[in-house]
Design an enzyme around this catalytic site. Structure first.
Site, PDB file in Angstrom:
ATOM      1  N   HIS A  98     -84.501  48.087 -54.957  1.00 25.28           N
ATOM      2  CA  HIS A  98     -83.930  49.291 -55.568  1.00 25.28           C
ATOM      3  C   HIS A  98     -84.914  49.808 -56.606  1.00 25.28           C
ATOM      4  CE1 HIS A  98     -82.434  45.692 -57.645  1.00 25.28           C
ATOM      5  NE2 HIS A  98     -82.326  46.406 -58.749  1.00 25.28           N
ATOM      6  N   HIS A 114     -85.657  52.174 -59.723  1.00 23.49           N
ATOM      7  CA  HIS A 114     -84.947  52.810 -60.836  1.00 23.49           C
ATOM      8  C   HIS A 114     -85.561  54.167 -61.169  1.00 23.49           C
ATOM      9  CE1 HIS A 114     -82.690  49.202 -62.306  1.00 23.49           C
ATOM     10  NE2 HIS A 114     -83.671  48.556 -61.693  1.00 23.49           N
TER      11      HIS A 114
END
Lengths: 138, 138
Positions: A107, A109
């Site tokens: 993931h 950010h």
């Protein structure tokens, strides 16, 4: 019969993987990735860009997955600029527990930044090593 | 005639741009980007990936420039793994002064991470907002 309260069991975000399941609150999506606001936002608008394929390391992404993520980063930048009007952004990814990763599905950010949100923002992502974030130019 | 010492003049890294000039210490390079070790490393092996074109914001890179940077990130990962054997990596970019950018020519940080380099690494690049880096999962 006991009246003792059981400590609340916290959900393990890796079992099942929080980012594999049908994501609530998807913001943008394409063939290989989607984006969603972070549930533990460090700033207003904090967003994650998540490849659909379950793989832990950013280094294991295929070019088409990276391109899909980049497309969503651009799209989110437009949305976030409109909605939150930040003064800057940090974009980054943690690879491995030693780097602070805790959900082992890639993931990226996107952290919108605002004038005055920290006393001295200089250094930005250098602050992953807290005492080394600031430096004096020689 | 005065014997006063002049305060040492610090070089302005933006004038001329430190990342446009002939880079000393280039590690890897391709048509659109190069990499170099960071002069103010926050960890052993801290490396920057820098597009050749002078543009301040990551958002202004063209797809071929992003691809060139990704190629160098992969290449550096192999080199850094061999030379420094880190336990993880943070990869990230600061966009705008409010996000901690101080040299206004895009540069992507590759920060190798090592077990124990900070007391509690959890959060990783969340630490751009120092007090928000750690969170307790609900």
């Amino acid at each position: 019969m006991s009246s003792e309260k059981q400590p609340e069991k916290k959900r393990d975000p890796n079992n099942p993987c929080l980012f594999c399941k049908d994501a609530r609150g998807v913001s943008l999506s394409n063939e290989h990735a989607y984006s969603a606001r972070d549930s533990y936002a460090v700033s207003p608008g904090h967003t994650l860009v998540i490849p659909r394929r379950h793989v832990a390391s950013f280094f294991d992404l295929m070019p088409e997955e990276i391109n899909a993520c980049m497309e969503l980063i651009s799209g989110e930048r437009r949305l976030l600029d409109q909605e939150f009007k930040p003064d800057g952004y940090n974009i980054g990814v943690n690879i491995g527990a030693a780097a602070g990763q805790s959900i082992f599905h890639v993931h990226i950010h996107i952290i919108p930044r605002y004038q005055g949100d920290v006393d001295n923002p200089q250094g930005g992502i250098r602050h992953v090593i807290p005492k080394k974030g600031h430096y004096t130019r020689r």
